[in-house]
Scaffold this active site. Structure first.
Site, mmCIF file in Angstrom:
data_model
loop_
_atom_site.group_PDB
_atom_site.id
_atom_site.type_symbol
_atom_site.label_atom_id
_atom_site.label_comp_id
_atom_site.label_asym_id
_atom_site.label_seq_id
_atom_site.Cartn_x
_atom_site.Cartn_y
_atom_site.Cartn_z
ATOM 1 C CB SER A 7 31.207 -0.987 -4.736
ATOM 2 O OG SER A 7 31.327 -2.018 -3.782
ATOM 3 C CG ASN A 9 29.901 -4.845 -0.383
ATOM 4 O OD1 ASN A 9 28.812 -5.379 -0.306
ATOM 5 N ND2 ASN A 9 30.668 -4.639 0.677
ATOM 6 C CG ASP A 72 37.515 5.905 1.303
ATOM 7 O OD1 ASP A 72 37.630 4.666 1.285
ATOM 8 O OD2 ASP A 72 38.370 6.647 1.809
ATOM 9 C CB SER A 73 32.885 4.261 4.644
ATOM 10 O OG SER A 73 32.886 2.943 4.142
ATOM 11 C CG PHE A 159 30.282 -4.993 5.083
ATOM 12 C CD1 PHE A 159 31.201 -3.997 4.809
ATOM 13 C CD2 PHE A 159 28.958 -4.795 4.720
ATOM 14 C CE1 PHE A 159 30.820 -2.820 4.191
ATOM 15 C CE2 PHE A 159 28.567 -3.612 4.092
ATOM 16 C CZ PHE A 159 29.498 -2.632 3.823
ATOM 17 N N GLY A 160 32.843 -5.534 7.678
ATOM 18 C CA GLY A 160 33.862 -4.641 8.215
ATOM 19 C C GLY A 160 33.854 -4.641 9.739
ATOM 20 C CG ASP A 162 28.764 -3.109 10.182
ATOM 21 O OD1 ASP A 162 29.016 -1.912 10.410
ATOM 22 O OD2 ASP A 162 28.234 -3.494 9.122
ATOM 23 C CG HIS A 187 29.081 5.133 8.206
ATOM 24 N ND1 HIS A 187 28.488 3.981 8.684
ATOM 25 C CD2 HIS A 187 30.131 4.700 7.458
ATOM 26 C CE1 HIS A 187 29.135 2.920 8.245
ATOM 27 N NE2 HIS A 187 30.136 3.319 7.503
#
Length: 206
Positions: A7, A9, A72-73, A159-160, A162, A187
């Protein structure tokens, strides 16, 4: 021992580092894709989070010779029949556009009543370790974090998705939790915690 996190990130690296610190695992230096020579990254075409995580980790381990962790989420929304799922990062058609992805989910759920807005964050994490004979040892784990989708984004952390995900038992969204609170519940935190035995064994073998 250097371990590649597949990643760029920085938040993901810090999250895994906190998991290692809490478990008392020393001797592992986490590096990102920005710290190794570029290599072809296969597109995420798997039908499951587990398949995508394992493929990313194998690519990283094969290209660098380093043990590699990949995840992967995504978000599974009950009213959307489990979608966006593995398409979470590109749900709006533009990969990684968090605001567009979030707004699309909110738009799709505009008329859905609160009691039918159940959802779960899902993370699959894979650790792939080169075995020295051209083979790889692969460990794949899965973590889930259940909750519901709120009607407006709230919070600046994370992020994403959230800002629109409210975990079970919480009034705050995931983006309103502290990093430590999120690690303890999330998670990815739940999945990474399941990798601790394999990472501990890896550190001990160095």
């Amino acid at each position: 021992m250097r371990v590649l996190v597949a990643s760029r990130n920085a938040k993901k690296l810090r999250e895994l580092q906190r998991v290692l610190d809490r478990a008392g695992i020393a001797g592992i230096e986490l590096v990102s894709l920005d710290d190794v020579p570029p290599y072809p990254e296969a597109p995420e075409t798997g039908e499951t989070f587990e398949a995508n995580a394992a493929a990313k980790a194998r690519d990283g381990a094969a290209a660098t010779g380093l043990p590699c962790v990949a995840d992967d989420s995504g978000l599974e929304v009950e009213a959307l029949r489990g979608m966006p799922g593995v398409l979470s990062a590109r749900w709006s058609g533009r990969h990684g556009d968090d605001e567009a992805n979030t707004n699309l989910v909110l738009g799709q759920l505009r008329d859905v009543p609160d009691e039918r807005r159940g959802a779960a964050f899902v993370s699959a994490c894979a650790l792939v370790v080169p075995s020295g004979d051209g083979e790889f040892v692969t460990t794949v784990v899965r973590g889930e974090w259940r909750g519901s989708i709120v009607r407006e984004p709230r919070g600046e952390n994370g992020f994403g998705y959230d800002p629109i995900f409210r975990p079970e038992g919480e009034e705050r969204t995931s983006a309103e939790l502290t990093p430590e609170e999120k690690d303890a519940q999330s998670h990815r935190g739940r999945a990474l915690a399941q990798l601790v035995p394999a990472l501990s064994a890896l550190a001990a073998s160095a």
